[in-house]
Design a protein around this motif. Structure first.
Motif, PDB file in Angstrom:
ATOM      1  N   HIS A 151      15.796  -5.810  12.215  1.00 52.48           N
ATOM      2  CA  HIS A 151      15.250  -5.934  13.566  1.00 52.48           C
ATOM      3  C   HIS A 151      16.292  -5.539  14.622  1.00 52.48           C
ATOM      4  O   HIS A 151      16.803  -6.378  15.353  1.00 52.48           O
ATOM      5  N   ILE A 152      16.558  -4.259  14.711  1.00 48.57           N
ATOM      6  CA  ILE A 152      17.600  -3.785  15.637  1.00 48.57           C
ATOM      7  C   ILE A 152      17.055  -3.532  17.032  1.00 48.57           C
ATOM      8  O   ILE A 152      17.797  -3.155  17.931  1.00 48.57           O
ATOM      9  N   ASP A 153      15.756  -3.758  17.237  1.00 45.90           N
ATOM     10  CA  ASP A 153      15.134  -3.350  18.501  1.00 45.90           C
ATOM     11  C   ASP A 153      14.516  -4.512  19.284  1.00 45.90           C
ATOM     12  O   ASP A 153      13.669  -4.285  20.155  1.00 45.90           O
ATOM     13  N   PHE A 154      14.943  -5.751  19.013  1.00 47.91           N
ATOM     14  CA  PHE A 154      14.388  -6.898  19.753  1.00 47.91           C
ATOM     15  C   PHE A 154      14.538  -6.705  21.268  1.00 47.91           C
ATOM     16  O   PHE A 154      13.618  -6.966  22.035  1.00 47.91           O
ATOM     17  N   HIS A 155      15.735  -6.285  21.678  1.00 47.85           N
ATOM     18  CA  HIS A 155      15.984  -6.164  23.120  1.00 47.85           C
ATOM     19  C   HIS A 155      15.152  -5.055  23.747  1.00 47.85           C
ATOM     20  O   HIS A 155      14.688  -5.170  24.878  1.00 47.85           O
ATOM     21  N   GLU A 156      14.916  -3.985  22.985  1.00 44.92           N
ATOM     22  CA  GLU A 156      14.102  -2.888  23.518  1.00 44.92           C
ATOM     23  C   GLU A 156      12.638  -3.304  23.629  1.00 44.92           C
ATOM     24  O   GLU A 156      11.939  -2.943  24.577  1.00 44.92           O
ATOM     25  N   ARG A 157      12.176  -4.081  22.649  1.00 41.97           N
ATOM     26  CA  ARG A 157      10.793  -4.546  22.698  1.00 41.97           C
ATOM     27  C   ARG A 157      10.607  -5.557  23.838  1.00 41.97           C
ATOM     28  O   ARG A 157       9.546  -5.600  24.473  1.00 41.97           O
ATOM     29  N   ALA A 158      11.634  -6.360  24.082  1.00 40.40           N
ATOM     30  CA  ALA A 158      11.563  -7.308  25.203  1.00 40.40           C
ATOM     31  C   ALA A 158      11.517  -6.545  26.533  1.00 40.40           C
ATOM     32  O   ALA A 158      10.827  -6.958  27.471  1.00 40.40           O
ATOM     33  N   ARG A 159      12.249  -5.446  26.590  1.00 38.00           N
ATOM     34  CA  ARG A 159      12.199  -4.617  27.806  1.00 38.00           C
ATOM     35  C   ARG A 159      10.777  -4.089  28.018  1.00 38.00           C
ATOM     36  O   ARG A 159      10.231  -4.145  29.120  1.00 38.00           O
ATOM     37  N   GLU A 160      10.153  -3.611  26.947  1.00 42.48           N
ATOM     38  CA  GLU A 160       8.774  -3.112  27.057  1.00 42.48           C
ATOM     39  C   GLU A 160       7.817  -4.220  27.483  1.00 42.48           C
ATOM     40  O   GLU A 160       6.910  -4.004  28.292  1.00 42.48           O
ATOM     41  N   ALA A 161       8.015  -5.415  26.914  1.00 41.80           N
ATOM     42  CA  ALA A 161       7.143  -6.550  27.262  1.00 41.80           C
ATOM     43  C   ALA A 161       7.295  -6.907  28.732  1.00 41.80           C
ATOM     44  O   ALA A 161       6.305  -7.112  29.451  1.00 41.80           O
ATOM     45  N   MET A 162       8.546  -6.979  29.185  1.00 38.53           N
ATOM     46  CA  MET A 162       8.800  -7.327  30.585  1.00 38.53           C
ATOM     47  C   MET A 162       8.241  -6.240  31.503  1.00 38.53           C
ATOM     48  O   MET A 162       7.618  -6.546  32.536  1.00 38.53           O
ATOM     49  N   ASP A 163       8.445  -4.980  31.134  1.00 37.41           N
ATOM     50  CA  ASP A 163       7.905  -3.884  31.941  1.00 37.41           C
ATOM     51  C   ASP A 163       6.384  -4.004  32.063  1.00 37.41           C
ATOM     52  O   ASP A 163       5.816  -3.762  33.132  1.00 37.41           O
ATOM     53  N   LEU A 164       5.727  -4.398  30.963  1.00 32.25           N
ATOM     54  CA  LEU A 164       4.265  -4.479  30.998  1.00 32.25           C
ATOM     55  C   LEU A 164       3.793  -5.654  31.863  1.00 32.25           C
ATOM     56  O   LEU A 164       2.793  -5.541  32.584  1.00 32.25           O
ATOM     57  N   VAL A 165       4.515  -6.760  31.813  1.00 29.76           N
ATOM     58  CA  VAL A 165       4.157  -7.899  32.670  1.00 29.76           C
ATOM     59  C   VAL A 165       4.299  -7.509  34.140  1.00 29.76           C
ATOM     60  O   VAL A 165       3.411  -7.795  34.963  1.00 29.76           O
ATOM     61  N   ILE A 166       5.392  -6.847  34.452  1.00 30.55           N
ATOM     62  CA  ILE A 166       5.618  -6.423  35.847  1.00 30.55           C
ATOM     63  C   ILE A 166       4.506  -5.462  36.283  1.00 30.55           C
ATOM     64  O   ILE A 166       3.958  -5.569  37.388  1.00 30.55           O
ATOM     65  N   ARG A 167       4.147  -4.548  35.364  1.00 30.98           N
ATOM     66  CA  ARG A 167       3.107  -3.557  35.688  1.00 30.98           C
ATOM     67  C   ARG A 167       1.758  -4.243  35.931  1.00 30.98           C
ATOM     68  O   ARG A 167       1.063  -3.949  36.907  1.00 30.98           O
ATOM     69  N   GLN A 168       1.400  -5.158  35.034  1.00 34.83           N
ATOM     70  CA  GLN A 168       0.107  -5.841  35.188  1.00 34.83           C
ATOM     71  C   GLN A 168       0.087  -6.687  36.463  1.00 34.83           C
ATOM     72  O   GLN A 168      -0.925  -6.723  37.183  1.00 34.83           O
ATOM     73  N   ALA A 169       1.209  -7.350  36.743  1.00 39.79           N
ATOM     74  CA  ALA A 169       1.265  -8.181  37.956  1.00 39.79           C
ATOM     75  C   ALA A 169       1.174  -7.309  39.207  1.00 39.79           C
ATOM     76  O   ALA A 169       0.507  -7.676  40.186  1.00 39.79           O
ATOM     77  N   LEU A 186      17.843  -7.340   6.478  1.00 36.84           N
ATOM     78  CA  LEU A 186      18.560  -7.323   7.761  1.00 36.84           C
ATOM     79  C   LEU A 186      19.987  -6.812   7.585  1.00 36.84           C
ATOM     80  O   LEU A 186      20.557  -6.221   8.500  1.00 36.84           O
ATOM     81  N   PHE A 187      20.582  -7.016   6.407  1.00 33.91           N
ATOM     82  CA  PHE A 187      21.952  -6.543   6.170  1.00 33.91           C
ATOM     83  C   PHE A 187      22.058  -5.031   6.294  1.00 33.91           C
ATOM     84  O   PHE A 187      23.160  -4.503   6.519  1.00 33.91           O
ATOM     85  N   ARG A 188      20.952  -4.318   6.120  1.00 35.55           N
ATOM     86  CA  ARG A 188      21.024  -2.847   6.134  1.00 35.55           C
ATOM     87  C   ARG A 188      21.561  -2.319   7.460  1.00 35.55           C
ATOM     88  O   ARG A 188      22.176  -1.252   7.507  1.00 35.55           O
TER      89      ARG A 188
END
Ligand SMILES: [Zn+2]
Length: 493
Positions: free
Chosen positions: A159-177, A441-443
């Motif tokens: 799971h190397i992309d948690f922070h990127e997915r959180a960015r997308e989630a936050m961007d979508l909340v801002i967009r919807q609001a 995850l070790f990969r």
């Protein structure tokens, strides 16, 4: 604009012994969540995105525990009530981003996330966008989908992309609001117990590419694949394709990808190697001249799936095969041995009873004499997946047993990267064989080190041989356990 951030983050292996209680959680409250901004985690990504977008983050509470057994009811109620109280005090907010796992189970509540999302929705009402970030090992329910305006599991395993997915989630909340619309989540469930499958190569990479390509082509806000978590005896266990759309137009795309995944299910079937077989395969690879160490990952004893991490099966197989000085094994979770080594100090020989303390499933303890080579306090910072996040393994020791370097740690965790070994003066590149306890995850931390990877599936709580676990909650035939398993439109979620 003010966006609230919070969550409860834990994966429950319902076959693990005992309940998970409050003292297992590391809890960040309010402002204490903000320093995560530099970490490649979902909370870190959400906080950082607020700052980049000029939005005010309202940090509520983030409680995280190592994967383990079902959560005690009182513990969950306590955490949920505190999060809801903090959100109540923070109102009004223009949106909410939740940082969750997706496969959490509470005693009497098979779907923690569904329950938590419903409580948040009931509090803020339908007019506020609520979006969640998940681990792709979540088992999705209709309650989650109905309560959320967007679902963002990490795409990658590791799971190397948690922070990127959180960015997308936050961007979508801002967009919807900002734009005044509310997203809708559609879930397509496949009745299958998907074995742990990396997305870095093979069939996992192939299906992920299909998901991302279809998301790109369709213009949907998001299309995602939840692998699901098979080590959980809940009725909704499965694998899932989830679409976030404006008005439900993502369902068709999700169905198409799900049908492809189902058609290719045999490519996910695992052909497990036991301890001795995996060591033999690793030996053959070394003989064939593979460059770099052969990493043997004991997937079945992975703390990251709820196992105790003190198993001895693979280590025994390596000793029996006479790997000795060419081999490294780390780490075994054994706080008693670690404390004994710290008391003795380096260069001293001690008699120990290593591992096998939690149960008999993961192998018998090993009574032996060892030399204490080096010591560490086990306070580390992750450098591959979740880069920048702290990891406290407690007192650690490097021991030499019959010529083999063996590391013990005091706190449960899987191996993410080589940092625990560097702390003890170990360069894993110098060994022919490097054994560790992790599924995939070790990969992230070993992909540039490993000459080859061999997976060992010894008896354990996270075995890929999922047929060994009894299922009381199953409501329909599940692949690969039952040949009658059937994927169709309208499978219950
Ligand atoms: Zn996961």
């Amino acid at each position: 604009m003010r966006i609230a951030i919070g969550g409860i983050d834990h994966e429950a292996n319902t076959y693990a012994q005992g309940h998970t209680r409050l003292d297992a959680f590391a809890i960040l409250r309010g402002e204490a969540m903000l320093p995560t901004r530099t970490m490649e985690t979902h909370v870190g990504g959400a906080v950082r995105t607020c700052e980049v977008r000029g939005v005010t983050p309202i940090p509520l509470l983030y409680a995280q525990a190592q994967p383990s057994g079902t959560i005690e009811r009182e513990t969950y109620s306590h955490l949920r009530d505190e999060l809801i109280d903090r959100l109540t005090d923070a109102l009004p907010v223009e949106g909410v981003v939740l940082c969750l796992h997706g496969a959490d189970v509470v005693d009497g509540i098979p779907d923690l996330e569904g329950d938590l999302c419903r409580h948040v929705r009931d509090l803020v009402g339908d007019h506020i966008p609520v979006v969640a970030v998940f681990d792709l090992h979540g088992n999705v329910t209709q309650a989650m989908a109905d309560s959320l305006n967007g679902m963002f599991p990490c795409h990658q395993y590791p799971h190397i992309d948690f922070h990127e997915r959180a960015r997308e989630a936050m961007d979508l909340v801002i967009r919807q609001a900002s734009e005044g619309w509310r997203g809708r989540c559609d879930v397509v469930r496949l009745p299958m117990l998907l074995p742990t499958t990396t997305t870095f190569e093979g069939i996992g990479a192939e299906i992920l590419a299909e998901v991302l390509e279809r998301e790109d082509r369709s213009g949907l806000p998001d299309l995602s694949w939840f692998h699901g978590f098979p080590h959980s005896d809940v009725p909704h266990v499965g694998s899932f394709i989830v679409a976030t759309s404006r008005q439900g137009e993502g369902r068709e795309q999700a169905m198409t990808v799900a049908a492809k995944l189902w058609a290719k299910r045999e490519a996910f079937r695992v052909h497990s190697l036991d301890g001795a077989q995996s060591v033999q395969k690793a030996k053959a690879l070394v003989v064939s001249g593979v460059e770099g160490p052969v990493v043997i990952n004991e997937t079945s004893n992975n703390c990251g799936g709820g196992a105790p991490g003190d198993g001895t099966h693979l280590r025994r197989a390596m000793l029996d095969a006479g790997l000795g000085t060419e081999a490294y094994f780390g780490f075994i979770v054994d706080p008693v041995t670690a404390a004994q080594a710290h008391r003795a100090g380096t260069s001293n020989v001690i008699e120990i009873t290593l591992g096998g303390r939690t149960d008999t499933l993961h192998g018998a303890p090993n009574v032996t004499s060892v030399c204490v080579k080096s010591l560490s306090d086990g306070r580390l910072v992750l450098q591959a997946m979740m880069k920048g996040a702290p990891l406290n393994l407690g007192p650690m020791a490097r021991l030499v047993i019959d010529g083999m370097d063996v590391v013990v740690a005091s706190r449960r965790s899987q191996t993410f990267d080589p940092e625990p070994f560097l702390a003890l003066g170990i360069d894993v590149r110098r060994y022919r064989y490097v054994a560790l306890k992790s599924s995939n995850l070790f990969r992230a931390g070993f992909r540039e080190i490993a000459g080859a990877i061999v997976t060992a599936d010894t008896p354990g709580l996270v075995t890929q041989n999922i047929a060994v676990f009894p299922r009381q909650s199953t409501r329909e035939p599940l692949w690969p356990l039952d040949a009658r398993a059937l994927f169709k439109e309208g499978n219950p979620v």
